[in-house]
Design a protein around this motif. Structure first.
Motif, short mmCIF file in Angstrom:
data_model
loop_
_atom_site.label_atom_id
_atom_site.label_comp_id
_atom_site.label_asym_id
_atom_site.label_seq_id
_atom_site.Cartn_x
_atom_site.Cartn_y
_atom_site.Cartn_z
N LEU A 54 0.84 -1.19 0.00
CA LEU A 54 0.00 0.00 0.00
C LEU A 54 0.88 1.25 0.00
CD1 LEU A 54 -2.80 -1.03 2.51
CD2 LEU A 54 -2.81 -1.14 0.02
N LYS A 55 0.42 2.27 -0.68
CA LYS A 55 1.19 3.50 -0.82
C LYS A 55 1.22 4.27 0.50
CE LYS A 55 1.69 7.53 -3.77
NZ LYS A 55 1.16 8.22 -4.94
N TYR A 56 2.41 4.60 0.95
CA TYR A 56 2.58 5.36 2.19
C TYR A 56 1.97 6.75 2.01
CZ TYR A 56 4.75 7.60 6.20
OH TYR A 56 4.96 8.28 7.37
N GLY A 57 1.03 7.10 2.86
CA GLY A 57 0.38 8.40 2.76
C GLY A 57 -0.66 8.49 1.66
N GLY A 58 -0.96 7.36 1.01
CA GLY A 58 -1.93 7.36 -0.09
C GLY A 58 -3.35 7.20 0.42
N ALA A 59 -4.26 7.15 -0.51
CA ALA A 59 -5.67 6.92 -0.20
C ALA A 59 -5.84 5.49 0.31
CB ALA A 59 -6.51 7.14 -1.45
N PRO A 60 -6.93 5.20 1.03
CA PRO A 60 -7.16 3.83 1.47
C PRO A 60 -7.12 2.86 0.29
CG PRO A 60 -8.74 5.29 2.51
CD PRO A 60 -7.99 6.10 1.48
N ASP A 61 -6.40 1.79 0.46
CA ASP A 61 -6.25 0.73 -0.56
C ASP A 61 -5.47 1.17 -1.80
OD1 ASP A 61 -7.53 -1.26 0.93
OD2 ASP A 61 -9.49 -0.58 0.23
N GLU A 62 -4.82 2.34 -1.77
CA GLU A 62 -4.02 2.76 -2.92
C GLU A 62 -2.70 1.99 -2.91
OE1 GLU A 62 -2.12 6.75 -5.01
OE2 GLU A 62 -3.24 6.95 -3.14
N VAL A 63 -2.43 1.32 -4.00
CA VAL A 63 -1.25 0.48 -4.12
C VAL A 63 -0.10 1.29 -4.69
CG1 VAL A 63 -0.32 -1.56 -5.32
CG2 VAL A 63 -2.64 -1.60 -4.40
N GLU A 64 1.10 1.06 -4.13
CA GLU A 64 2.30 1.73 -4.65
C GLU A 64 2.66 1.11 -6.00
OE1 GLU A 64 6.94 2.19 -3.35
OE2 GLU A 64 5.43 2.15 -1.77
N LEU A 65 3.02 1.96 -6.97
CA LEU A 65 3.38 1.50 -8.31
C LEU A 65 4.84 1.82 -8.59
CD1 LEU A 65 0.22 2.79 -10.23
CD2 LEU A 65 0.62 0.49 -9.29
N ASP A 66 5.50 0.95 -9.37
CA ASP A 66 6.88 1.23 -9.76
C ASP A 66 6.89 2.18 -10.96
OD1 ASP A 66 6.35 -0.30 -12.07
OD2 ASP A 66 7.52 -2.02 -11.39
N GLU A 67 8.07 2.45 -11.50
CA GLU A 67 8.19 3.42 -12.60
C GLU A 67 7.50 2.95 -13.89
OE1 GLU A 67 11.70 0.75 -12.30
OE2 GLU A 67 10.89 2.21 -10.92
N ASN A 68 7.20 1.64 -13.98
CA ASN A 68 6.50 1.10 -15.15
C ASN A 68 4.99 0.96 -14.92
OD1 ASN A 68 8.94 0.80 -16.59
ND2 ASN A 68 9.33 -1.13 -15.52
N GLY A 69 4.51 1.45 -13.77
CA GLY A 69 3.09 1.37 -13.46
C GLY A 69 2.64 0.03 -12.91
N GLN A 70 3.60 -0.83 -12.57
CA GLN A 70 3.27 -2.14 -12.02
C GLN A 70 3.24 -2.07 -10.49
OE1 GLN A 70 2.47 -4.83 -14.00
NE2 GLN A 70 2.55 -3.20 -15.53
N PRO A 71 2.35 -2.84 -9.85
CA PRO A 71 2.28 -2.83 -8.39
C PRO A 71 3.60 -3.31 -7.76
CG PRO A 71 0.38 -3.95 -9.31
CD PRO A 71 1.33 -3.71 -10.44
N VAL A 72 4.02 -2.59 -6.72
CA VAL A 72 5.18 -3.00 -5.94
C VAL A 72 4.66 -4.02 -4.93
CG1 VAL A 72 6.91 -2.22 -4.27
CG2 VAL A 72 6.30 -0.77 -6.22
N THR A 73 5.38 -5.12 -4.76
CA THR A 73 4.95 -6.14 -3.79
C THR A 73 5.87 -6.14 -2.58
OG1 THR A 73 6.24 -7.87 -4.87
CG2 THR A 73 3.94 -7.62 -5.57
N GLN A 74 5.36 -6.68 -1.49
CA GLN A 74 6.17 -6.83 -0.30
C GLN A 74 5.85 -8.18 0.34
OE1 GLN A 74 5.23 -3.82 2.58
NE2 GLN A 74 3.21 -4.62 3.01
N LEU A 75 6.81 -8.69 1.10
CA LEU A 75 6.59 -9.91 1.85
C LEU A 75 5.83 -9.60 3.12
CD1 LEU A 75 10.02 -11.74 1.64
CD2 LEU A 75 7.89 -12.38 0.53
N VAL A 76 4.94 -10.49 3.49
CA VAL A 76 4.24 -10.40 4.76
C VAL A 76 4.44 -11.75 5.45
CG1 VAL A 76 2.04 -10.05 5.94
CG2 VAL A 76 2.53 -8.82 3.81
N ILE A 77 5.09 -11.71 6.61
CA ILE A 77 5.39 -12.93 7.36
C ILE A 77 4.47 -12.96 8.58
CG2 ILE A 77 7.15 -14.21 8.64
CD1 ILE A 77 9.25 -12.66 6.96
N THR A 78 3.79 -14.08 8.77
CA THR A 78 2.97 -14.26 9.97
C THR A 78 3.78 -15.07 10.97
OG1 THR A 78 0.98 -14.30 8.60
CG2 THR A 78 0.75 -15.09 10.87
N VAL A 79 3.94 -14.52 12.17
CA VAL A 79 4.62 -15.25 13.25
C VAL A 79 3.63 -15.43 14.39
CG1 VAL A 79 6.98 -14.54 12.68
CG2 VAL A 79 5.62 -13.11 14.18
#
Length: 135
Positions: A42-67
């Motif tokens: 999700l985009k830092y400081g963005g609208a709710p549910d706004e996804v961060e995009l890279d320079e090519n307009g593709q969604p940036v992904t992140q790992l989420v680890i459940t412990v």
């Protein structure tokens, strides 16, 4: 709109984040890894549910680890600094395989002195095959 609402409800039902914006330096979260997923960041400081995009307009992904901690499940949203700390912990453990069932401990050490909005972490990792010895 429905998929946006559905996604918001699903996120709201998830376990809480291990580290929040008010987490104090020195806070450590330790537990057994129960799941690892990759999801759009999700985009830092963005609208709710706004996804961060890279320079090519593709969604940036992140790992989420459940412990699973003594306080219940917690989510680690892995930044690149946390990823570095976990990578160093894997190296120190002499184990190249990141696996569910292993014990992961992550400590928020404080803001990066060169970039105060960024957070610094240390981590330790114990492979699953060692966590069940003697039990």
């Amino acid at each position: 709109m429905t998929s946006t609402l559905t996604n918001r409800f699903r996120r709201a039902a998830r376990p809480p984040a291990a580290f929040g914006k008010n987490t104090r330096p020195g806070t450590t979260v330790t537990g057994h890894i129960t799941a690892v997923a990759e999801e759009p960041k999700l985009k830092y400081g963005g609208a709710p549910d706004e996804v961060e995009l890279d320079e090519n307009g593709q969604p940036v992904t992140q790992l989420v680890i459940t412990v699973h901690t003594p306080a219940g499940p917690r989510l680690l949203f892995v930044s690149w600094r946390m990823e570095q700390a976990i990578g160093q912990a894997l190296e120190a453990a002499g184990d190249a395989e990141f696996e569910t069932g292993a014990t992961l401990s992550v400590t928020f050490t404080g803001p990066d002195p060169d970039y105060p909005k960024a957070r610094m972490f240390t981590a330790s990792y114990t492979p699953a095959r060692h966590t069940n010895r003697g039990q």
